[in-house]
Design an enzyme around this catalytic site. Structure first.
Site, PDB file in Angstrom:
ATOM      1  N   ASN A  47     -23.861 -20.896  18.708  1.00  0.00           N
ATOM      2  CA  ASN A  47     -23.572 -20.725  17.279  1.00  0.00           C
ATOM      3  C   ASN A  47     -22.417 -19.753  17.051  1.00  0.00           C
ATOM      4  O   ASN A  47     -22.165 -19.338  15.921  1.00  0.00           O
ATOM      5  CB  ASN A  47     -24.799 -20.186  16.548  1.00  0.00           C
ATOM      6  CG  ASN A  47     -25.979 -21.121  16.641  1.00  0.00           C
ATOM      7  OD1 ASN A  47     -25.819 -22.330  16.514  1.00  0.00           O
ATOM      8  ND2 ASN A  47     -27.152 -20.570  16.878  1.00  0.00           N
ATOM      9  N   HIS A 133     -35.284 -22.977   7.293  1.00  0.00           N
ATOM     10  CA  HIS A 133     -35.526 -22.302   8.577  1.00  0.00           C
ATOM     11  C   HIS A 133     -36.940 -21.726   8.663  1.00  0.00           C
ATOM     12  O   HIS A 133     -37.503 -21.283   7.658  1.00  0.00           O
ATOM     13  CB  HIS A 133     -34.508 -21.169   8.702  1.00  0.00           C
ATOM     14  CG  HIS A 133     -34.417 -20.581  10.067  1.00  0.00           C
ATOM     15  ND1 HIS A 133     -35.027 -19.403  10.413  1.00  0.00           N
ATOM     16  CD2 HIS A 133     -33.780 -21.018  11.178  1.00  0.00           C
ATOM     17  CE1 HIS A 133     -34.755 -19.118  11.672  1.00  0.00           C
ATOM     18  NE2 HIS A 133     -33.999 -20.088  12.170  1.00  0.00           N
ATOM     19  N   GLU A 175     -31.200 -23.153   2.502  1.00  0.00           N
ATOM     20  CA  GLU A 175     -30.113 -22.711   3.377  1.00  0.00           C
ATOM     21  C   GLU A 175     -28.804 -23.168   2.745  1.00  0.00           C
ATOM     22  O   GLU A 175     -28.792 -24.077   1.913  1.00  0.00           O
ATOM     23  CB  GLU A 175     -30.266 -23.317   4.776  1.00  0.00           C
ATOM     24  CG  GLU A 175     -31.477 -22.786   5.515  1.00  0.00           C
ATOM     25  CD  GLU A 175     -31.618 -23.350   6.925  1.00  0.00           C
ATOM     26  OE1 GLU A 175     -30.596 -23.580   7.599  1.00  0.00           O
ATOM     27  OE2 GLU A 175     -32.762 -23.551   7.351  1.00  0.00           O
ATOM     28  N   SER A 179     -29.478 -25.597   9.529  1.00  0.00           N
ATOM     29  CA  SER A 179     -29.253 -25.247  10.929  1.00  0.00           C
ATOM     30  C   SER A 179     -29.460 -26.406  11.886  1.00  0.00           C
ATOM     31  O   SER A 179     -28.818 -26.473  12.925  1.00  0.00           O
ATOM     32  CB  SER A 179     -30.157 -24.084  11.325  1.00  0.00           C
ATOM     33  OG  SER A 179     -31.504 -24.413  11.110  1.00  0.00           O
ATOM     34  N   ASP A 204     -29.981 -18.696   2.209  1.00  0.00           N
ATOM     35  CA  ASP A 204     -29.799 -18.176   3.569  1.00  0.00           C
ATOM     36  C   ASP A 204     -28.580 -18.917   4.139  1.00  0.00           C
ATOM     37  O   ASP A 204     -28.656 -20.103   4.437  1.00  0.00           O
ATOM     38  CB  ASP A 204     -31.062 -18.465   4.380  1.00  0.00           C
ATOM     39  CG  ASP A 204     -30.907 -18.121   5.859  1.00  0.00           C
ATOM     40  OD1 ASP A 204     -29.777 -17.865   6.315  1.00  0.00           O
ATOM     41  OD2 ASP A 204     -31.936 -18.132   6.560  1.00  0.00           O
ATOM     42  N   HIS A 207     -25.471 -20.228   8.691  1.00  0.00           N
ATOM     43  CA  HIS A 207     -24.489 -21.100   9.350  1.00  0.00           C
ATOM     44  C   HIS A 207     -23.256 -21.369   8.496  1.00  0.00           C
ATOM     45  O   HIS A 207     -22.374 -22.113   8.909  1.00  0.00           O
ATOM     46  CB  HIS A 207     -25.152 -22.426   9.750  1.00  0.00           C
ATOM     47  CG  HIS A 207     -26.237 -22.227  10.753  1.00  0.00           C
ATOM     48  ND1 HIS A 207     -25.992 -22.133  12.103  1.00  0.00           N
ATOM     49  CD2 HIS A 207     -27.562 -22.052  10.599  1.00  0.00           C
ATOM     50  CE1 HIS A 207     -27.130 -21.929  12.746  1.00  0.00           C
ATOM     51  NE2 HIS A 207     -28.101 -21.875  11.850  1.00  0.00           N
ATOM     52  N   LYS A 236     -24.285 -15.539  14.356  1.00  0.00           N
ATOM     53  CA  LYS A 236     -23.581 -16.807  14.513  1.00  0.00           C
ATOM     54  C   LYS A 236     -22.070 -16.552  14.452  1.00  0.00           C
ATOM     55  O   LYS A 236     -21.524 -16.016  15.395  1.00  0.00           O
ATOM     56  CB  LYS A 236     -24.088 -17.805  13.485  1.00  0.00           C
ATOM     57  CG  LYS A 236     -25.411 -18.412  13.973  1.00  0.00           C
ATOM     58  CD  LYS A 236     -26.593 -18.174  13.121  1.00  0.00           C
ATOM     59  CE  LYS A 236     -27.866 -18.643  13.809  1.00  0.00           C
ATOM     60  NZ  LYS A 236     -29.052 -18.398  12.977  1.00  0.00           N
TER      61      LYS A 236
HETATM   62  C1  LIG Z   1     -30.462 -18.142  12.994  1.00  0.00           C
HETATM   63  C2  LIG Z   1     -31.065 -18.230  11.653  1.00  0.00           C
HETATM   64  C3  LIG Z   1     -31.859 -17.200  11.144  1.00  0.00           C
HETATM   65  C4  LIG Z   1     -32.273 -16.043  11.980  1.00  0.00           C
HETATM   66  O1  LIG Z   1     -31.250 -15.139  12.089  1.00  0.00           O
HETATM   67  P1  LIG Z   1     -31.287 -14.120  13.297  1.00  0.00           P
HETATM   68  O2  LIG Z   1     -30.307 -13.104  12.904  1.00  0.00           O
HETATM   69  O3  LIG Z   1     -30.890 -14.891  14.515  1.00  0.00           O
HETATM   70  O4  LIG Z   1     -32.684 -13.600  13.383  1.00  0.00           O
HETATM   71  C5  LIG Z   1     -32.290 -17.281   9.843  1.00  0.00           C
HETATM   72  N1  LIG Z   1     -31.993 -18.345   9.083  1.00  0.00           N
HETATM   73  C6  LIG Z   1     -31.268 -19.367   9.545  1.00  0.00           C
HETATM   74  C7  LIG Z   1     -30.959 -20.508   8.651  1.00  0.00           C
HETATM   75  C8  LIG Z   1     -30.796 -19.351  10.857  1.00  0.00           C
HETATM   76  O5  LIG Z   1     -30.106 -20.376  11.327  1.00  0.00           O
END
Ligand SMILES: *Cc1c(COP(=O)(O)O)cnc(C)c1O
Length: 384
Positions: A47, A133, A175, A179, A204, A207, A236
């Site tokens: 990522n 997620h 999101e 993801s 969130d 990505h 990421k």
């Molecule tokens: C990777 C991810 C997370 C978690 O983030 P980390 O910093 O790796 O704990 C949360 N939400 C989404 C959509 C993700 O892809």
């Protein structure tokens, strides 16, 4: 039943379902390639979209930060763990993304748990995209609020759940870029419905940040939407780890009182915050990296269309190839590995049953040749 029995039974079941998860030990892992058992692979599972995890500017900032502030924060931010780099990073993020406040967390997982856990009360409702997620759905189901899921990326489905209610608050969760699917949420429509219902939208953008939108400001900026709560993560495109929640002043103060992940957990090392400040600059100045990534995505999708590969409709760095059965996805992944391409088979429960897939990720570090080799390997692996 003893603990041992219970654990052994769960492991056996996982194995029988072909869903046993194992880590691979890597000697080196970069955005474009990795080393495993002395063998070089093209890496299509990272990522690290902009290739910043090994960027000299970030490494140097981390080193200089460590010399100045040590390697650890020494305490939670509420005790003695809040240092100048944390405050500077928070201010720079807030300014960049157009929010009054940013709060740092050690991970995106923690940020989602903390925000939802501290905000949602009994009588509230959380309406989440079905494909959100695990960290979001888990936080929502652990909270005393009622969790309902709406159909993936379908505002009409959200609208049906937004019936008028007499008491309690409404939190809509999605999101920015999904993801496991790589598609983008219709943020404008979701935000409008949420506002009409008097609720708040939490996005969130793990990505999307760094990759989408002007200067890499993410999915929300790209779509001209400013959700009340925005989570960005640094594992990421930022190439490091950690996360931030962007919100208004009162909400930040509220979370500083009530978010247990902030109060009972050691703060991120200040040196890491220094490295993240360098990452933020690299992201802001990263138009060439985003262009390279976009060119790689276009080359891949063009080639895949010619080969009639079953790609999901994604225009982002996440390019999932739908396979269906778990065992088939595993077979395909191992054939690709034999051809020097490292990809991950994603299986339930991470994705719905029957939708096992190869989650291919492209980065700015890949060359045109890498993309062509991947297409070739996919073609050969499928026709083997
Ligand atoms: C990777 C991810 C997370 C978690 O983030 P980390 O910093 O790796 O704990 C949360 N939400 C989404 C959509 C993700 O892809």
């Amino acid at each position: 039943m003893s603990w041992q029995h219970r654990i052994a039974a769960a492991l056996t079941e996982r194995q029988q379902q072909q869903r046993f998860r194992q880590r691979s030990l890597l000697e080196q892992s970069r955005a474009g390639w990795l080393l495993h058992n002395g063998k070089h692979y093209r890496n299509f599972a990272s990522n690290d979209y902009l290739g910043l995890s090994h960027d000299a500017r970030l490494v140097q900032a981390w080193q200089q930060g460590a010399e100045r502030y040590g390697v650890g924060a020494g305490a939670s931010g509420h005790v003695t763990g809040y240092a100048l780099p944390h405050a500077q990073l928070e201010a720079e993020l807030a300014d960049w993304l157009g929010y009054p406040c940013a709060l740092l967390f050690n991970s995106g997982y923690a940020a989602n748990q903390a925000a939802i856990g501290a905000l949602a009360k009994a009588g509230d409702r959380i309406l989440a995209d079905k494909l959100s997620h695990a960290s979001l759905l888990e936080a929502a189901s652990l909270s005393p609020a009622t969790l309902r899921r709406f159909a993936h990326n379908q505002p009409e489905s959200l609208q049906r759940l937004l019936t008028p209610q007499e008491a309690g608050e409404t939190l809509v969760v999605t999101e920015g870029v999904f993801s496991m699917d790589g598609d983008s949420a219709p943020l404008g429509a979701l935000h409008q419905l949420t506002q009409q219902a008097g609720g708040w939208l939490l996005v969130d953008d793990a990505h999307g940040i760094g990759v989408q939108g002007e200067q890499g400001r993410g999915s929300c900026w790209q779509q001209g939407v400013r959700p009340e709560l925005l989570i960005v993560t640094f594992g990421k495109a930022f190439g490091i780890s950690g996360a931030a929640l962007l919100c208004d002043n009162d909400t930040a103060n509220y979370l500083l009182q009530f978010a247990r992940h902030l109060i009972y957990s050691t703060a991120m090392p200040p040196a890491q915050a220094e490295a993240l400040r360098a990452a933020l600059q690299a992201v802001q100045q990263g138009d060439d990296l985003r262009q390279q990534l976009a060119a790689n995505i276009a080359r891949f999708r063009h080639g895949a269309a010619q080969l009639s590969l079953m790609l999901l409709p994604s225009s982002t760095a996440i390019q999932p190839l739908l396979v269906g059965e778990d065992s088939q996805a595993l077979t395909l992944a191992s054939r690709l590995r034999q051809r020097g391409c490292w990809v991950t088979a994603i299986r339930p429960p991470t994705v719905p049953p029957g939708t096992a897939r190869l989650r291919l990720t492209l980065t700015a570090s890949h060359t045109a040749d890498d993309i062509d080799r991947l297409l070739e390997a996919l073609y050969d692996a499928q026709s083997e």
